[in-house]
Design an enzyme around this catalytic site. Structure first.
Site, mmCIF file in Angstrom:
data_model
loop_
_atom_site.group_PDB
_atom_site.id
_atom_site.type_symbol
_atom_site.label_atom_id
_atom_site.label_comp_id
_atom_site.label_asym_id
_atom_site.label_seq_id
_atom_site.Cartn_x
_atom_site.Cartn_y
_atom_site.Cartn_z
ATOM 1 N N VAL A 160 0.841 -1.205 0.000
ATOM 2 C CA VAL A 160 0.000 0.000 0.000
ATOM 3 C C VAL A 160 0.870 1.247 0.000
ATOM 4 O O VAL A 160 1.636 1.470 0.933
ATOM 5 C CB VAL A 160 -0.930 0.047 1.226
ATOM 6 C CG1 VAL A 160 -1.758 1.329 1.225
ATOM 7 C CG2 VAL A 160 -1.843 -1.169 1.271
ATOM 8 N N GLY A 162 3.481 2.356 -1.876
ATOM 9 C CA GLY A 162 4.881 2.431 -2.279
ATOM 10 C C GLY A 162 5.775 2.872 -1.128
ATOM 11 O O GLY A 162 5.815 2.231 -0.069
ATOM 12 N N GLY A 214 4.378 5.422 -20.553
ATOM 13 C CA GLY A 214 4.715 4.284 -19.717
ATOM 14 C C GLY A 214 4.154 4.368 -18.308
ATOM 15 O O GLY A 214 4.470 3.531 -17.457
ATOM 16 N N ASP A 228 -7.268 -1.762 -8.297
ATOM 17 C CA ASP A 228 -5.992 -1.652 -7.586
ATOM 18 C C ASP A 228 -6.156 -0.823 -6.313
ATOM 19 O O ASP A 228 -5.686 -1.214 -5.240
ATOM 20 C CB ASP A 228 -4.941 -1.031 -8.499
ATOM 21 C CG ASP A 228 -3.618 -0.817 -7.790
ATOM 22 O OD1 ASP A 228 -2.921 -1.809 -7.527
ATOM 23 O OD2 ASP A 228 -3.288 0.348 -7.485
ATOM 24 N N LYS A 232 -5.945 -2.041 -2.114
ATOM 25 C CA LYS A 232 -5.187 -1.350 -1.067
ATOM 26 C C LYS A 232 -6.110 -0.923 0.069
ATOM 27 O O LYS A 232 -5.736 -0.998 1.247
ATOM 28 C CB LYS A 232 -4.451 -0.155 -1.673
ATOM 29 C CG LYS A 232 -3.403 -0.572 -2.701
ATOM 30 C CD LYS A 232 -2.886 0.598 -3.508
ATOM 31 C CE LYS A 232 -1.919 0.130 -4.592
ATOM 32 N NZ LYS A 232 -1.480 1.227 -5.481
#
Length: 342
Positions: A160, A162, A214, A228, A232
């Protein structure tokens, strides 16, 4: 169903067994690391604290050297030959180590193979550090039951936010003293909404741009449809509601894929903006686009994440920073490993 984690994309192979020297005064920790993805430039950052690696492996192969693997050579072989060696990766998992670092891609429902990897380590009384969200979001109670029967401990700060210490902040402050959490936990969706708001562009245009840069995957569905972020949120809810066993199916989810640019234009004219917000309170998880003041602490720009943790005695604690990326995720993994040396 797989979710491609940032660490899996940026570090080189699914399994590494190594010794990690936490700091010059700390005890050396042997760590077995599952889940490096496609080797990029971030590996040296993850490896900065690793002094000795008895084994390196991906899902198909391994190199096991008790005296220490030359990681640069292994990663070069991975890039050129598609494998890291001729040994069996299962041998690395069954070998001597203190900490299993599980970094395989997140899977839903049964959370395999990550859950089994963690289970094997716990049954051997080893510690486990997870960068893989699946076991914590989908099988939290099963994981905690295995932990309760083991001398090992499970940590999952990297799942969760980073590099943002969200889980450790909640743990250190005390889950019983945290009443709710609200914020942005997906950088891709936040980047898209930021660009739509500042440039007045529609969703499809910005998505294509984001993929070219990217920032977004070729298939961005897990980011833009809120899954996503919901995973979390579920992990946070499981930490706060320790007697519960929440999973993704318990979350209310609305993504940003159907959000028209005109709504951001209207919000902009009113001094507000829209962000994909995770809300965790009273054992519930909700994810969806929310109106916020343009200068809100919970309206970061670009790929940054930000959360507000509401507490009983200290008001709201705000945390923000880089919520994804190989270096960021690796730093969270190493922070969790370092806690085992204290």
């Amino acid at each position: 169903m797989h979710l491609n984690t940032e660490l899996h994309r940026s570090l080189g192979c699914p399994l590494t067994l190594h010794k990690i020297q936490i700091n010059p005064l700390a005890t050396t920790v042997e760590a077995c690391d599952f889940g490096h993805g496609q080797q990029k430039s971030h590996s040296p950052h993850f490896s900065s604290l690793t002094k000795h690696r008895p084994a390196v492996a991906d899902s198909k192969s391994a190199t096991i050297e008790p005296e220490g693997v030359n990681v640069s050579e292994v990663l070069s072989t991975k890039r050129t030959d598609g494998v890291v060696g001729s040994d069996d990766p299962k041998e690395a998992l069954e070998g001597p180590y203190d900490v299993l670092v599980e970094c395989t891609p997140t899977t839903l429902d049964d959370a395999e193979p990550g859950f089994s990897h963690a289970g094997i380590a716990l049954q051997r009384d080893r510690h486990v550090v997870l960068a893989n969200k699946g076991p914590v979001a989908e099988r939290y109670r099963d994981l905690k039951e295995l932990e309760a029967e083991s001398d090992g401990t499970v940590r999952f700060g990297a799942t969760v936010g980073g590099a943002i210490p969200i889980i450790s902040t909640i743990e250190d402050f005390g889950p019983d003293r945290v009443t709710s959490l609200r914020g942005v936990l997906n950088g891709t969706a936040n980047f898209i909404l930021s660009r739509m708001a500042t440039e007045g562009l529609d969703y499809e245009h910005v998505l294509a741009e984001t993929q070219d840069l990217g920032v977004a995957e070729a298939d961005p569905s897990f980011d833009v449809n809120g899954i996503d972020a919901a995973l979390k949120g579920v992990i946070i809810a499981n930490v706060l509601e320790r007697e519960e066993n929440l999973s993704l199916e318990d979350a209310e989810i609305e993504g940003i894929e159907n959000l028209p640019g005109s709504m951001l234009d209207l919000a902009q004219k009113d001094g507000r903006t829209i962000r994909l917000i995770v809300e965790v309170t009273d054992g519930t998880v909700r994810v969806g686009p929310r109106l916020l003041p343009k200068n809100s602490d919970l309206a970061p720009v670009g790929t940054r994440n930000a959360v507000g943790i509401e507490t009983e005695s200290a008001g709201q604690l705000n945390l923000s920073g880089r919520g994804a990326g190989g270096v960021e995720t690796a730093s969270a993994v190493l922070s969790d490993i370092e806690r085992f040396s204290k």
